[in-house]
Enzyme design. Structure first.
Site, short mmCIF file in Angstrom:
data_model
loop_
_atom_site.label_atom_id
_atom_site.label_comp_id
_atom_site.label_asym_id
_atom_site.label_seq_id
_atom_site.Cartn_x
_atom_site.Cartn_y
_atom_site.Cartn_z
N HIS A 96 11.23 18.65 52.36
CA HIS A 96 12.38 17.95 51.77
C HIS A 96 13.47 18.96 51.40
CE1 HIS A 96 10.08 19.08 48.19
NE2 HIS A 96 11.12 18.80 47.42
N HIS B 236 15.23 19.93 48.66
CA HIS B 236 15.46 20.62 47.39
C HIS B 236 15.51 22.15 47.57
CE1 HIS B 236 14.06 17.04 44.69
NE2 HIS B 236 15.30 16.90 45.14
N HIS C 217 9.72 11.11 46.07
CA HIS C 217 10.31 12.25 45.36
C HIS C 217 11.76 12.44 45.82
CE1 HIS C 217 10.43 16.09 43.27
NE2 HIS C 217 10.79 16.69 44.40
N HIS D 228 3.52 23.24 44.07
CA HIS D 228 3.73 23.74 42.71
C HIS D 228 2.41 23.88 41.96
CE1 HIS D 228 8.15 23.51 42.50
NE2 HIS D 228 8.02 22.45 43.28
N ASP E 266 6.28 17.96 47.54
CA ASP E 266 6.29 17.52 46.14
C ASP E 266 5.88 16.06 45.97
OD1 ASP E 266 7.09 20.04 45.44
OD2 ASP E 266 9.09 19.49 44.76
N ASP F 155 14.46 24.71 45.94
CA ASP F 155 13.27 25.53 45.77
C ASP F 155 12.28 25.37 46.93
OD1 ASP F 155 12.67 22.90 44.87
OD2 ASP F 155 11.03 23.62 43.63
N HIS F 156 12.70 24.64 47.97
CA HIS F 156 11.91 24.50 49.19
C HIS F 156 12.66 25.00 50.42
CE1 HIS F 156 8.60 21.91 47.53
NE2 HIS F 156 9.49 21.91 46.55
#
Length: 242
Positions: free
Chosen positions: A55, A57, A113, A170, A132, A59-60
């Site tokens: 996805h 985001h 998410h 995570h 996530d 942090d990915h």
């Protein structure tokens, strides 16, 4: 066999590095940072050929550009979020296939998410790279989706072979375990797992991967019997400070 290496990054992210010894192919899943991934691959003499994204985001995906510049790799991710992942080379959707060497992974659409979230499911060896959507004893926040979507996504995951290893993104398990204990205080499997998680984290060891079977037994979101229960549990977890 596929070797999987856990690369910790940022505050609590796990980036997954996959290597197929037969072909020499190496894949990175959800690189929120480039440095740790490039260092981990270099230390093993591996050359990164692909990135798989679940996805959009940051942090990915924030490591995408630097890894691509360093290796020339190909980046594959959700077609539904292509406009939010500018480094994407190939957009994929439900039922599409990606490969590491001769091993195929099927794309599962798992929105909740984010609106276009996907997972990568390998049947043999049985693995799911879930981003996530599902964590050990927990699930992702509903940023763009609904409780109904999350209930369906977790149901799809729970229907996989119980030995399937789940590689979430995570290290949230200690908090998730405390919430699970409050949610199902009479669940002995949750109590046992919470103790095991506490011991692992005390020595700095990761609690992932988990398995489908373990989540069926101890994850209060997977165990939610209906959408209303999941929605209530997700709202409670969002405010949980235990």
């Amino acid at each position: 066999m596929i070797e999987v290496v856990c690369v910790p990054a940022l505050s609590d992210n796990y980036i997954w590095l996959l290597h197929d010894d037969r072909s020499g192919d190496t894949v990175v899943v959800d690189p929120g940072a480039a440095g740790p991934v490039l260092a981990a691959a270099s230390a093993r003499g591996w050359t990164i050929g692909q990135i798989w994204i679940t996805h959009w985001h940051g942090d990915h995906v924030d490591g995408n550009a630097a890894i691509k510049a360093a290796t020339g790799c190909t980046i594959t991710g959700p077609a539904a979020e292509a406009d939010r992942i500018p480094t994407l080379d190939r957009g994929v959707a439900e039922g599409d296939t990606v490969r590491i060497g001769a091993v195929a992974a099927t794309v599962l659409e798992l929105p909740a998410h984010t609106a276009g979230h996907i997972g990568f499911h390998l049947a043999e060896p049985a693995m799911l790279f879930s981003g996530d959507v599902i964590f050990a004893m927990g699930c992702g926040r509903l940023f763009e989706g609904t409780a109904a979507q999350m209930h369906r996504a977790l149901g799809r995951i729970a229907a996989l072979d119980p030995d399937t290893r789940i590689y979430g993104a995570h290290e949230y398990t200690a908090s998730n375990a405390r919430f699970a204990l409050v949610t199902e205080p009479d669940n002995a499997a949750i109590r046992d797992r919470a103790a095991a998680v506490k011991a692992l984290r005390a020595v700095g060891r990761p609690t992932l991967p988990t398995t489908v079977g373990l989540e069926r037994a101890t994850n209060p979101f997977v165990r939610s019997p209906d959408v209303a229960t999941l929605a209530a549990r997700r709202t409670a977890k969002d405010a949980f400070r235990g």
